[in-house]
Structure formats: C-alpha cells, structure tokens
Design a protein around this motif. Structure first.
Motif, PDB file in Angstrom:
ATOM      1  N   GLU A 190       0.829  -1.211   0.000  1.00 52.07           N
ATOM      2  CA  GLU A 190       0.000   0.000   0.000  1.00 52.07           C
ATOM      3  C   GLU A 190       0.862   1.260   0.000  1.00 52.07           C
ATOM      4  OE1 GLU A 190      -3.587  -0.005   1.923  1.00 52.07           O
ATOM      5  OE2 GLU A 190      -3.723  -2.159   2.177  1.00 52.07           O
ATOM      6  N   ALA A 191       1.866   1.256  -0.861  1.00 51.26           N
ATOM      7  CA  ALA A 191       2.865   2.323  -0.839  1.00 51.26           C
ATOM      8  C   ALA A 191       2.277   3.686  -1.165  1.00 51.26           C
ATOM      9  CB  ALA A 191       3.990   1.992  -1.801  1.00 51.26           C
ATOM     10  N   THR A 192       1.124   3.714  -1.832  1.00 50.13           N
ATOM     11  CA  THR A 192       0.585   5.017  -2.230  1.00 50.13           C
ATOM     12  C   THR A 192      -0.708   5.374  -1.499  1.00 50.13           C
ATOM     13  OG1 THR A 192      -0.626   3.981  -4.020  1.00 50.13           O
ATOM     14  CG2 THR A 192       1.537   4.887  -4.547  1.00 50.13           C
ATOM     15  N   SER A 193      -1.134   4.499  -0.567  1.00 44.55           N
ATOM     16  CA  SER A 193      -2.489   4.700  -0.055  1.00 44.55           C
ATOM     17  C   SER A 193      -2.622   5.908   0.876  1.00 44.55           C
ATOM     18  CB  SER A 193      -3.000   3.451   0.632  1.00 44.55           C
ATOM     19  OG  SER A 193      -2.164   3.141   1.700  1.00 44.55           O
ATOM     20  N   ALA A 194      -1.486   6.394   1.407  1.00 44.22           N
ATOM     21  CA  ALA A 194      -1.611   7.547   2.306  1.00 44.22           C
ATOM     22  C   ALA A 194      -1.463   8.867   1.556  1.00 44.22           C
ATOM     23  CB  ALA A 194      -0.563   7.456   3.406  1.00 44.22           C
ATOM     24  N   LEU A 195      -1.342   8.802   0.231  1.00 42.91           N
ATOM     25  CA  LEU A 195      -1.011  10.016  -0.518  1.00 42.91           C
ATOM     26  C   LEU A 195      -2.214  10.562  -1.262  1.00 42.91           C
ATOM     27  CD1 LEU A 195       2.268   8.624  -2.062  1.00 42.91           C
ATOM     28  CD2 LEU A 195       1.968   9.811   0.116  1.00 42.91           C
ATOM     29  N   ASP A 196      -2.161  11.875  -1.534  1.00 40.19           N
ATOM     30  CA  ASP A 196      -3.246  12.430  -2.336  1.00 40.19           C
ATOM     31  C   ASP A 196      -2.984  12.141  -3.820  1.00 40.19           C
ATOM     32  OD1 ASP A 196      -1.548  14.481  -3.421  1.00 40.19           O
ATOM     33  OD2 ASP A 196      -1.704  15.440  -1.444  1.00 40.19           O
ATOM     34  N   ASN A 197      -4.010  12.388  -4.646  1.00 39.28           N
ATOM     35  CA  ASN A 197      -3.927  11.969  -6.046  1.00 39.28           C
ATOM     36  C   ASN A 197      -2.738  12.541  -6.786  1.00 39.28           C
ATOM     37  OD1 ASN A 197      -6.067  10.249  -6.197  1.00 39.28           O
ATOM     38  ND2 ASN A 197      -7.542  11.940  -6.387  1.00 39.28           N
ATOM     39  N   GLU A 198      -2.460  13.818  -6.508  1.00 36.18           N
ATOM     40  CA  GLU A 198      -1.412  14.476  -7.278  1.00 36.18           C
ATOM     41  C   GLU A 198      -0.046  13.889  -6.974  1.00 36.18           C
ATOM     42  OE1 GLU A 198       0.719  18.729  -7.798  1.00 36.18           O
ATOM     43  OE2 GLU A 198      -0.828  18.471  -6.276  1.00 36.18           O
ATOM     44  N   THR A 199       0.287  13.799  -5.662  1.00 35.47           N
ATOM     45  CA  THR A 199       1.595  13.247  -5.334  1.00 35.47           C
ATOM     46  C   THR A 199       1.641  11.772  -5.674  1.00 35.47           C
ATOM     47  OG1 THR A 199       0.841  12.999  -3.088  1.00 35.47           O
ATOM     48  CG2 THR A 199       2.322  14.827  -3.511  1.00 35.47           C
ATOM     49  N   GLU A 200       0.472  11.127  -5.615  1.00 39.31           N
ATOM     50  CA  GLU A 200       0.479   9.700  -5.892  1.00 39.31           C
ATOM     51  C   GLU A 200       0.975   9.430  -7.304  1.00 39.31           C
ATOM     52  OE1 GLU A 200      -2.201   5.770  -6.196  1.00 39.31           O
ATOM     53  OE2 GLU A 200      -3.243   7.628  -5.697  1.00 39.31           O
ATOM     54  N   LEU A 201       0.643  10.319  -8.209  1.00 40.61           N
ATOM     55  CA  LEU A 201       1.037  10.111  -9.590  1.00 40.61           C
ATOM     56  C   LEU A 201       2.557  10.032  -9.712  1.00 40.61           C
ATOM     57  CD1 LEU A 201      -0.487   9.918 -12.293  1.00 40.61           C
ATOM     58  CD2 LEU A 201       0.209  12.306 -12.686  1.00 40.61           C
ATOM     59  N   LYS A 202       3.245  10.960  -9.061  1.00 42.55           N
ATOM     60  CA  LYS A 202       4.708  10.960  -9.101  1.00 42.55           C
ATOM     61  C   LYS A 202       5.282   9.712  -8.453  1.00 42.55           C
ATOM     62  CE  LYS A 202       6.701  15.496  -9.559  1.00 42.55           C
ATOM     63  NZ  LYS A 202       7.209  16.664  -8.894  1.00 42.55           N
ATOM     64  N   VAL A 203       4.719   9.381  -7.311  1.00 41.67           N
ATOM     65  CA  VAL A 203       5.199   8.192  -6.604  1.00 41.67           C
ATOM     66  C   VAL A 203       4.945   6.965  -7.458  1.00 41.67           C
ATOM     67  CG1 VAL A 203       4.864   6.749  -4.568  1.00 41.67           C
ATOM     68  CG2 VAL A 203       4.863   9.220  -4.330  1.00 41.67           C
ATOM     69  N   GLN A 204       3.765   6.946  -8.096  1.00 38.99           N
ATOM     70  CA  GLN A 204       3.415   5.814  -8.948  1.00 38.99           C
ATOM     71  C   GLN A 204       4.429   5.635 -10.073  1.00 38.99           C
ATOM     72  OE1 GLN A 204       0.867   3.927  -7.936  1.00 38.99           O
ATOM     73  NE2 GLN A 204       1.623   2.482  -9.453  1.00 38.99           N
ATOM     74  N   GLN A 205       4.811   6.786 -10.663  1.00 42.78           N
ATOM     75  CA  GLN A 205       5.812   6.707 -11.742  1.00 42.78           C
ATOM     76  C   GLN A 205       7.118   6.125 -11.229  1.00 42.78           C
ATOM     77  OE1 GLN A 205       6.004  10.779 -12.886  1.00 42.78           O
ATOM     78  NE2 GLN A 205       4.355  10.619 -14.423  1.00 42.78           N
ATOM     79  N   ALA A 206       7.523   6.596 -10.048  1.00 45.71           N
ATOM     80  CA  ALA A 206       8.775   6.107  -9.464  1.00 45.71           C
ATOM     81  C   ALA A 206       8.675   4.615  -9.187  1.00 45.71           C
ATOM     82  CB  ALA A 206       9.081   6.871  -8.178  1.00 45.71           C
ATOM     83  N   LEU A 207       7.535   4.205  -8.683  1.00 51.58           N
ATOM     84  CA  LEU A 207       7.371   2.788  -8.339  1.00 51.58           C
ATOM     85  C   LEU A 207       7.374   1.911  -9.587  1.00 51.58           C
ATOM     86  CD1 LEU A 207       4.708   2.942  -5.489  1.00 51.58           C
ATOM     87  CD2 LEU A 207       7.126   2.358  -5.296  1.00 51.58           C
TER      88      LEU A 207
END
Ligand code: ADP
Ligand code: MG
Length: 584
Positions: free
Chosen positions: A502-519
């Motif tokens: 659940e690496a992105t579940s605590a993040l809002d949509n905008e930051t999640e996108l960047k994190v998602q790309q990194a992941l």
C-alpha cells in the motif's frame, strides 16, 4: 538461583578492567591505612613532641610537616579513587550499554510488538546508570568500610577498652535505625522514579499528539491530564524527602550524641586517672573513623538493592532469545532469479487466531503479483513473512526453491526491497536517509537513486540540498516527498525482489502520480509483490489475488477477474462509479 547467576554475571563485567579495579582497591587501602594511623600519630605528637622547657620546637615542626605530607599523599590516592574509580564504572557501563544495544538489534519483530519503547529507554539510561554507581562505589565502599570498622574497633579497644565498649553499645541501635530508615527512604525514591516514568510517558504521548489536541481544542483537557501525573510526582517527592529528612535528623543526632557520650564518659575516666587527655583526642578521632563506614555501609545496602534491581532488568532483556535466528548451516542467498513460493503457509501472531491458513501462491521471476482484499485480511502479514520478520507456523516459503529458513537473514533481506505505507525517516540529512539503502554508496549513486525516485529536483530546490536535515520524524516533508525518499533508498539497494505494501495509499492523487511513476520504474525487471487498495494501480499486474479472511478467494489477471463477476469485479466497478471506499 537466578539471583546468584545475576551476581556472578555482574562480577564478570569487572574482568576486562581487572587492572583498574586493583588500582582502585589498592588506593582505597592506602587511604584507609592513613585514616587509621592518623589518630595514633596525633596522640603521639601531643604526648612526646610538644615543645617544653627541655624540648626544642624542631622535632614538633618536623612531625607536623610529616603529617601534612601524609595528607598530600592521601589526596593523591583519593584522586585515583575518585577519578579512576569512576572511570572503571563508566567503562563497565559502556560495555553493558554496548552489549544491550547489540542485543536489541538482534531481537525480532515479535519482541518489539509487545515491548514499550519507554521501557527500553529506561533500561538503557536509568538502570545502567544505577549499575555504574554500584559497580564503582560498591566494592570500594564495602572494602574501605570493613577495614575502617575493624581497624578503628581494634584501635579504640587498645586506647581504652571501657570507653570502647560503651561506644559499641550504641552501634546496633545506630545500624538498626540507619537500615530501617534507608529502606523507607529508598522505597520513597522508588515511588518518585515510578511517578517520574509516568510523567515521561504522559509527556511523550501529549507532545506527539499535540496537533490532534489542538485540532480538537483540547489543550485544557491535556493540561488537566498532565497535572494529575505532576501532582502524583510532587506527592511522591514530598514523602521521599520527608523520609530523607528523618534519616538525616536521626543520624546526626545519634552521631553527635555519640561524641557527647565519649566526652562525658571519657572525662570521667580521665578524672579517675584511667585515661589521658591525648587518649581522648585520639579516641574522638576514631569515633569518626567508625561512623563514616557505618554511613557508607548503609548507603551500600541501598545502592546494592537498586543497582542489582537495575541489573536484573538489564539481564531480563539480555536473556531474551531472538526468536528468529540463522540456522546453523545457513547459506548465502545470491544471484537469484526471484521465484517466490508459498506452500500451505499457516501463520498466527498469538498461536490461537490464525491470520493465514494454508496459503499457496507463486510469483514468477520478473513478474508482478498483486494482492487485494479487505483491511485486516492478512496482506501485510503475508509480506512480512517473506523477509522473515515473523516465522511461519506451518508450511514453507521458498525463493528459487530454497526454504528461506535455510539462508542467512542478512542475505535474504538484502535481496528484498520493501516499500510500505508507514515511512520512517531517521533524524539526519536527506543524503543519510537515502544512503541507508546501501551504507557504502557514493554521492553519485545517491543522486542517481534520487533521480530515479523523482525526488532529485525537489531536493536540489531545498536550501541545503542533500544536507537538509529532516526533523525528528521527517516532519518537514510531505507524505509524497517522504515516500519518494524511501523509494530512492530501495533504488540504491537494488534488490531483485520488491514488495510494495500500500505504498501510495496515504497520498493524495497528485503526489500519488509521481510516486506511482517512481514505483513503476522501480519494479521494472524485478519480481514484485504489490498490495494496493486502489485497483487502478494494479490493472497491469501479471496476476491478481483476492485475499479475505477466508484465504485466497479469487485468482487471475484483471480481465479474467472482471469477467468472473465475483468480488473483484464488484469492487472494481464500485471504485469507478465514483464511489471509492477508503478500504476495499
Ligand atoms: P491487512 O494488511 O490485510 O490489512 P494485516 O496483515 O495488517 O492485514 O492484519 C491481519 C490480522 O493480523 C489483523 O487481524 C490484525 O489485527 C492482526 N495483526 C497485524 N499485525 C499484528 C501484530 N503485530 N500482532 C498481532 N496481530 C497483528
Ligand atoms: Mg496492511
């Protein structure tokens, strides 16, 4: 039995510092000898060397000079005892603290699940501190006191046995009072320590939660809550200081009256011609030599109690065996393809509530397996079994066909990168926090990892760049920024197996996108196990498992599962109808 073992173990900590210990004891011996001969010598100087009509001043002055010199020597030895004696204690404390910390590093997750941080802290700081006091003062006090007591006992008998016996009559009363009062006092101070620990815990919780307190405007509630503990602390100190004052009062009264009794009875004996003035002076000096060790012995009793209690608590942790250790013939896990298999895996945290019951799954090398399911279904638990944070109760987990219990934990964990929802940044710089992924990494490698994790530009924008301190708990960064730092760590580690919980579940949509790309970049070419509550992020997984409390309910890729029209498709459609539940 356990007490005796602890005692032996305690003594064993002196061994590496034998020389210092002997130096300390010998110096204490010299001090005791000087203190014991001084009254005799002063009697002699008064008896034989006082200048009179037929004696010159010279020998008297020489004698006095010699006595002064003796005290210079004594001071030197006193310095050794006070300085090197403490150094001895400090070195032992260092050894113990080091051993304790090493041991703490070995203990497994289960230990930390049930132990409060505050308790470990108090072992590490308070208990060890008290042990040092005992380690250093204990033998010294005991040794010095016994010599002084026996020595002055004999000397007083030799000077005037009747007066000596009269003084000894007092001693049992004095010792009885001292021990009784000391015990009361130490119980009082134990209460003080307990209430102090209470205040510490309150403070820790209140300050960590201060933002919550403010958001509920509950400052006054917090103030009242804290005041209760503070009042208890004040009350316990009142009692402790009262017992201390009574102890001091009793001791000073008794020691002073001892001097008066000596003066009275001694004066009577002088009048009777059974004793001289100079005898009385020497005698009075011996009374001091007698009283000091009694005080020391009673303080030793108290110090011994609290020091050994601290040592027992220390030994309690040291005796806790790490639950998970390398097996005897453990091999290094190297150059793996990354074929992870669960075979009939059974696991429970507490031996009665089974969390995982007969799980079978396989992740093919280089592929991505996604796991979805309701909260509490056991997804995180499953992830934690792969790096052996916990041991399976039944079945087996293997990597490339090798049971993970047959490889060294260090090599197993080196092969696995874990990114979870709870990110922990150590107090230190951004650079140090990324470097944690591989402690020997160069600056270039750190920067490359940060670039891969999409965080380099952000770091360069900080005033101090990579040297920026991330506060006590990384408070100054947003969730997404912290998460990308933790991803950079894993890039640096470069493990063949990746677990994203659940690496992105605590993040809002905008930051999640960047994190998602990194992941996505991070999982390329690695065997990955991905847990996500937002189903959009796992559509491309090679295989998806749906886990509930009943075990694996569904299995397949996105299309198959949608066509199945079971749990997965229901949840997927629910999420994309604009209704996105917090937890699946
Ligand atoms: P998920 O990640 O799917 O939400 P978890 O694996 O965290 O589920 O939890 C599964 C079950 O195990 C839950 O009932 C939870 O309360 C319990 N559990 C999780 N961690 C621990 C722990 N450290 N000690 C005891 N029980 C735990
Ligand atoms: Mg979880």
């Amino acid at each position: 039995m356990a007490g005796q073992q602890n005692y032996k173990k305690f003594i064993s900590y002196y061994k590496p510092h034998k020389k210092l210990f002997i130096l300390d004891m010998l110096s204490a011996l010299v001090i005791a000898a000087i203190d014991l001969v001084y009254p005799m010598l002063s009697r002699q100087v008064l008896n034989d060397y006082l200048p009179t009509s037929d004696k010159t001043l010279r020998p008297f002055l020489i004698f006095i000079g010699a006595l002064l010199l003796m005290y210079v020597v004594r001071s030197a030895f006193q310095f050794i005892v006070d300085y090197w004696g403490h150094i001895l204690g400090v070195r032992m404390e260092y050894d113990m603290r080091k051993e304790l910390f090493n041991h703490l590093q070995k203990l497994s997750f289960k230990y930390y699940d049930k132990t409060r941080t505050g308790h470990i802290m108090s072992r590490m700081i308070n208990d060890l501190n008290e042990m040092t006091e005992l380690a250093h003062h204990g033998p010294e006090d005991l040794f010095l006191s016994i010599i002084m007591l026996v020595g002055s006992f004999i000397a007083m008998l030799m000077i005037q046995w009747k007066l000596a016996l009269a003084i000894y009559l007092f001693i049992p009363i004095l010792v009885w009072f001292a021990i009784k009062q000391r015990t009361k006092m130490s119980n009082g101070f134990k209460e003080v320590k307990k209430s102090m620990a209470g205040i510490n815990a309150d403070l820790e919780s209140s300050i960590s939660g201060i933002r919550v307190a403010k958001s509920f405007a509950n400052e006054n509630y917090e103030i009242d809550k804290f005041d209760k503990g503070n009042m208890i602390f004040r009350g316990s100190k009142n009692i402790a200081y009262k017992t201390m004052a009574i102890f001091m009062l009793g001791m000073s009264f008794m020691t002073n009256s001892l001097h008066v009794v000596a003066l009275g009875f001694g004066g009577f004996l002088i009048y009777k011609g059974e004793m001289s003035y100079t005898d009385l002076i020497a005698f009075t000096l011996y009374i001091n030599n007698f009283l000091i060790p009694i005080r020391r012995l009673t303080s030793f009793v108290q110090q011994y109690e609290s020091g050994m209690a601290g040592f027992e608590r220390f030994m309690e942790i040291m005796a806790t065996e790490p639950e998970i250790m390398d097996s005897e013939n453990a091999i290094e896990l190297k150059n793996i393809k990354g074929d992870i298999r669960f075979e009939d895996v059974v696991f429970s945290y507490n031996n009665h509530e089974t969390v995982l019951d007969g799980i079978n799954l396989e992740v093919t090398p280089g592929h991505t397996l996604a796991i979805v399911g309701p909260s509490g279904g056991g997804k995180t638990t499953l992830c934690h079994l792969i790096p052996r944070f916990y041991e399976v109760d039944g079945g087996r987990i293997s990597i490339d066909g090798i049971d993970i219990r047959d490889v060294t934990m260090a090599s197993l964990r080196t092969n696995i990168g874990l990114v979870s929802q709870d990110i922990f940044l150590f107090a230190g710089t951004v650079r140090e926090n990324i470097q944690y992924g591989r402690t020997g990494a160069s600056d270039e490698e750190i920067i490359e990892a940060a670039k891969n994790a999409e965080i380099h530009d952000f770091i360069m924008g900080l005033e101090e760049g990579y040297d920026t301190l991330v506060g006590e708990r990384g408070l100054r960064l947003s969730g997404g920024q912290k998460q990308r730092i933790s991803i950079a760590r894993v890039f640096l580690k470069n493990p063949p197996i990746l677990i994203l919980d659940e690496a992105t579940s605590a993040l809002d949509n905008e930051t999640e996108l960047k994190v998602q790309q990194a992941l996505e970049k991070l999982s390329k070419g690695r065997t990955s196990l991905v847990i996500a509550h937002r189903l959009s992020t796992i559509k491309n997984a090679d295989e998806i498992l749906v886990i509930t409390e009943n075990g694996i309910e569904e299995k397949g890729n996105h299309e198959t599962l949608l066509n199945n029209n079971q749990l997965y498709s229901k949840l997927y459609h629910a999420q994309f109808k604009g209704y996105i539940p917090d937890e699946l």
